[in-house]
Scaffold this motif. Sequence first.
Motif, PDB file in Angstrom:
ATOM      1  N   SER A  77       0.833  -1.202   0.000  1.00  0.00           N
ATOM      2  CA  SER A  77       0.000   0.000   0.000  1.00  0.00           C
ATOM      3  C   SER A  77       0.867   1.252   0.000  1.00  0.00           C
ATOM      4  O   SER A  77       0.622   2.215  -0.721  1.00  0.00           O
ATOM      5  CB  SER A  77      -0.909  -0.004   1.234  1.00  0.00           C
ATOM      6  OG  SER A  77      -1.516   1.248   1.369  1.00  0.00           O
ATOM      7  N   ALA A  78       1.906   1.223   0.820  1.00  0.00           N
ATOM      8  CA  ALA A  78       2.769   2.405   0.947  1.00  0.00           C
ATOM      9  C   ALA A  78       3.568   2.659  -0.338  1.00  0.00           C
ATOM     10  O   ALA A  78       3.611   3.777  -0.849  1.00  0.00           O
ATOM     11  CB  ALA A  78       3.711   2.214   2.134  1.00  0.00           C
ATOM     12  N   LEU A 106       2.678   4.964  -6.581  1.00  0.00           N
ATOM     13  CA  LEU A 106       3.000   6.107  -7.433  1.00  0.00           C
ATOM     14  C   LEU A 106       3.634   7.216  -6.614  1.00  0.00           C
ATOM     15  O   LEU A 106       4.386   8.026  -7.124  1.00  0.00           O
ATOM     16  CB  LEU A 106       1.729   6.600  -8.099  1.00  0.00           C
ATOM     17  CG  LEU A 106       1.082   5.566  -9.012  1.00  0.00           C
ATOM     18  CD1 LEU A 106      -0.275   6.042  -9.494  1.00  0.00           C
ATOM     19  CD2 LEU A 106       1.982   5.290 -10.193  1.00  0.00           C
ATOM     20  N   GLY A 107       3.309   7.241  -5.319  1.00  0.00           N
ATOM     21  CA  GLY A 107       3.916   8.236  -4.439  1.00  0.00           C
ATOM     22  C   GLY A 107       5.431   8.130  -4.436  1.00  0.00           C
ATOM     23  O   GLY A 107       6.135   9.139  -4.393  1.00  0.00           O
ATOM     24  N   TYR A 167      -6.109   8.393  -8.682  1.00  0.00           N
ATOM     25  CA  TYR A 167      -5.014   7.419  -8.746  1.00  0.00           C
ATOM     26  C   TYR A 167      -5.231   6.456  -9.915  1.00  0.00           C
ATOM     27  O   TYR A 167      -4.288   6.039 -10.576  1.00  0.00           O
ATOM     28  CB  TYR A 167      -4.981   6.657  -7.429  1.00  0.00           C
ATOM     29  CG  TYR A 167      -3.638   6.103  -7.014  1.00  0.00           C
ATOM     30  CD1 TYR A 167      -2.716   6.894  -6.339  1.00  0.00           C
ATOM     31  CD2 TYR A 167      -3.300   4.777  -7.246  1.00  0.00           C
ATOM     32  CE1 TYR A 167      -1.504   6.382  -5.916  1.00  0.00           C
ATOM     33  CE2 TYR A 167      -2.085   4.255  -6.823  1.00  0.00           C
ATOM     34  CZ  TYR A 167      -1.193   5.071  -6.153  1.00  0.00           C
ATOM     35  OH  TYR A 167       0.012   4.548  -5.730  1.00  0.00           O
ATOM     36  N   PHE A 209       1.275  10.914   2.239  1.00  0.00           N
ATOM     37  CA  PHE A 209       0.806  10.207   1.045  1.00  0.00           C
ATOM     38  C   PHE A 209       1.568   8.893   0.866  1.00  0.00           C
ATOM     39  O   PHE A 209       0.978   7.845   0.640  1.00  0.00           O
ATOM     40  CB  PHE A 209       1.003  11.109  -0.177  1.00  0.00           C
ATOM     41  CG  PHE A 209       0.430  10.547  -1.447  1.00  0.00           C
ATOM     42  CD1 PHE A 209      -0.932  10.644  -1.706  1.00  0.00           C
ATOM     43  CD2 PHE A 209       1.240   9.919  -2.380  1.00  0.00           C
ATOM     44  CE1 PHE A 209      -1.466  10.121  -2.878  1.00  0.00           C
ATOM     45  CE2 PHE A 209       0.711   9.399  -3.556  1.00  0.00           C
ATOM     46  CZ  PHE A 209      -0.639   9.502  -3.799  1.00  0.00           C
ATOM     47  N   THR A 210       2.877   8.965   1.000  1.00  0.00           N
ATOM     48  CA  THR A 210       3.676   7.779   0.710  1.00  0.00           C
ATOM     49  C   THR A 210       3.464   6.677   1.743  1.00  0.00           C
ATOM     50  O   THR A 210       3.549   5.495   1.433  1.00  0.00           O
ATOM     51  CB  THR A 210       5.169   8.119   0.563  1.00  0.00           C
ATOM     52  OG1 THR A 210       5.848   6.990   0.030  1.00  0.00           O
ATOM     53  CG2 THR A 210       5.808   8.491   1.862  1.00  0.00           C
ATOM     54  N   SER A 227       0.636   6.116   3.137  1.00  0.00           N
ATOM     55  CA  SER A 227      -0.809   5.831   3.114  1.00  0.00           C
ATOM     56  C   SER A 227      -1.483   6.216   4.423  1.00  0.00           C
ATOM     57  O   SER A 227      -2.322   5.477   4.947  1.00  0.00           O
ATOM     58  CB  SER A 227      -1.103   4.349   2.847  1.00  0.00           C
ATOM     59  OG  SER A 227      -0.418   3.879   1.734  1.00  0.00           O
ATOM     60  N   THR A 285      -6.372   3.340   5.681  1.00  0.00           N
ATOM     61  CA  THR A 285      -5.868   2.112   5.062  1.00  0.00           C
ATOM     62  C   THR A 285      -5.173   1.263   6.104  1.00  0.00           C
ATOM     63  O   THR A 285      -5.376   0.054   6.189  1.00  0.00           O
ATOM     64  CB  THR A 285      -4.781   2.454   4.014  1.00  0.00           C
ATOM     65  OG1 THR A 285      -5.281   3.435   3.162  1.00  0.00           O
ATOM     66  CG2 THR A 285      -4.365   1.245   3.246  1.00  0.00           C
TER      67      THR A 285
HETATM   68  N1  PFF Z   1       1.065   5.280  -0.517  1.00  0.00           N
HETATM   69  C1  PFF Z   1       0.586   5.266  -1.861  1.00  0.00           C
HETATM   70  C2  PFF Z   1       1.676   5.750  -2.790  1.00  0.00           C
HETATM   71  O1  PFF Z   1       2.728   6.164  -2.330  1.00  0.00           O
HETATM   72  O2  PFF Z   1       1.464   5.741  -3.981  1.00  0.00           O
HETATM   73  C3  PFF Z   1      -0.644   6.088  -2.028  1.00  0.00           C
HETATM   74  C4  PFF Z   1      -1.731   5.826  -1.046  1.00  0.00           C
HETATM   75  C5  PFF Z   1      -2.287   4.549  -0.935  1.00  0.00           C
HETATM   76  C6  PFF Z   1      -2.175   6.837  -0.246  1.00  0.00           C
HETATM   77  C7  PFF Z   1      -3.303   4.309  -0.027  1.00  0.00           C
HETATM   78  C8  PFF Z   1      -3.171   6.625   0.677  1.00  0.00           C
HETATM   79  C9  PFF Z   1      -3.726   5.357   0.767  1.00  0.00           C
HETATM   80  F1  PFF Z   1      -4.674   5.152   1.618  1.00  0.00           F
END
Ligand code: PFF
Length: 440
Positions: free
Chosen positions: A19-20, A23-24, A103, A222-223, A225, A230
């Motif tokens: 999850s982490a 794309l971030g 996303y 963001f990175t 999550s 989540t």
């Molecule tokens: N962490 C993911 C990324 O870096 O692309 C984006 C993300 C996923 C943000 C799930 C928030 C989330 F709940």
Amino acid sequence: MARESWASRVGFILAAVGSAVGLGNVWRFPWMTAEYGGSAFLVVYLCIVLLVGVPGLVAEFVIGRKSKRNPAGALARLAPGTKSWGYVGLFGVITGLVLLSFYSVVGGWILRYFAASFTGSYFAEPSAYFGRISFGAEAAAFQVAFLAVTALIVLGGVRGGIEKATKVMMPIIVVLLGVLAGWAVTQPGAGTGLSFYLDFDPTPIQNDPIGMLRAAAGQALFTLSLGVGTMITYASYLGEDNSLAFDGSVISVLNTGVGVLAGLVVFPLLFAFQGGLTEVTEGGESGAIFMGVAGAFREMPYGEVVAVGFFGAILFAALSSSISMLEIPVAYLVDEQDVSRRNATVGLTGLVLVTGTICAFNPGIFDFVASTLVDLMLTAGLAGFLVFTGWVLGKDALTEFDSGAGRIARALGTPWLWSVRTILPLFLLATLAVNLYAML
Ligand code: PFF
């Protein structure tokens, strides 16, 4: 029916890292780093990950494991008698849907670039190609395809879908990026890219400290999550009690490692084959990294092979994150509204098909959602989760933190709780205020 759970601790860790890492790391992180002056941004960002990200991640884990519920159900259940906390959790559920709407558009771009990499059809005119495919009917079609794959994995359930898929995808991402980075850093001219990325130069911090802090905070949440729920949802599927502090640290280290690795691919490539960052920083828009990297592929031998590996890795990274976004509202409908996983997944995918298509047709809306709105929602959401953990759960949060924790982690429990009560929500509220002010 019994609630689902992970088959193993490793499965949970890999799903959370999945999850982490997304794309971030590969798209937003190099773009932000380039915009905010390279290494200085990296340093500020790493500090925020350590001081805000890791404690925030552990707070979400505590809420999830203690309640064994989706975010809305978790907060409502742990604060009986007050309805309002449930709404804070519900806000996270809605954020998940907002996130997935933009996303999946970027996911669609990646899918398209991945397919086009086999022939290298976008190499000749990277800018014109991106301009043609990024918004409109074709973008919407690829967004739908990306969403469909996301939905298929979520349909498979926690063990059979998410855990299985991330267990396969995560090692592949690391190997692909590792090989690409090893190759990229040894190309002639890569050294300038590396020093832009890694030699510390404090000037950008001195020039715009608040702007940098704001961008780094947004990127850190963001990175990892955070602020959506989540990590509450994923921790709610934990069967046994292991150290949450340990798992949170491992997840953060792996996530940061992949981000740094992606930078080791992108910056050397851009400097070695494109002569620098002009394409990336010009206008600073979201597509710049696509054009920059695509232009580099054109210049190198066997560009198609490198491109397939690069976009393949990003595609897996994007999918392992998008499934976690969809899982939050799915868990909400399954837990709270007694809907089957199948109906919840199909219904919610249908909804995001509409909101995602709106983003795919409107660059203005897309930009607003992808940067401004998401930053605001994540910051507000995490502030809510922290205040809840610190003040509503209080000592109970500490008990949950301690359960399964080793000696070192236990020693960190009290300072963790105090920072979650005081300094961290204050930091987030200040960030929120600055973000709102910047919008005026
Ligand atoms: N962490 C993911 C990324 O870096 O692309 C984006 C993300 C996923 C943000 C799930 C928030 C989330 F709940």
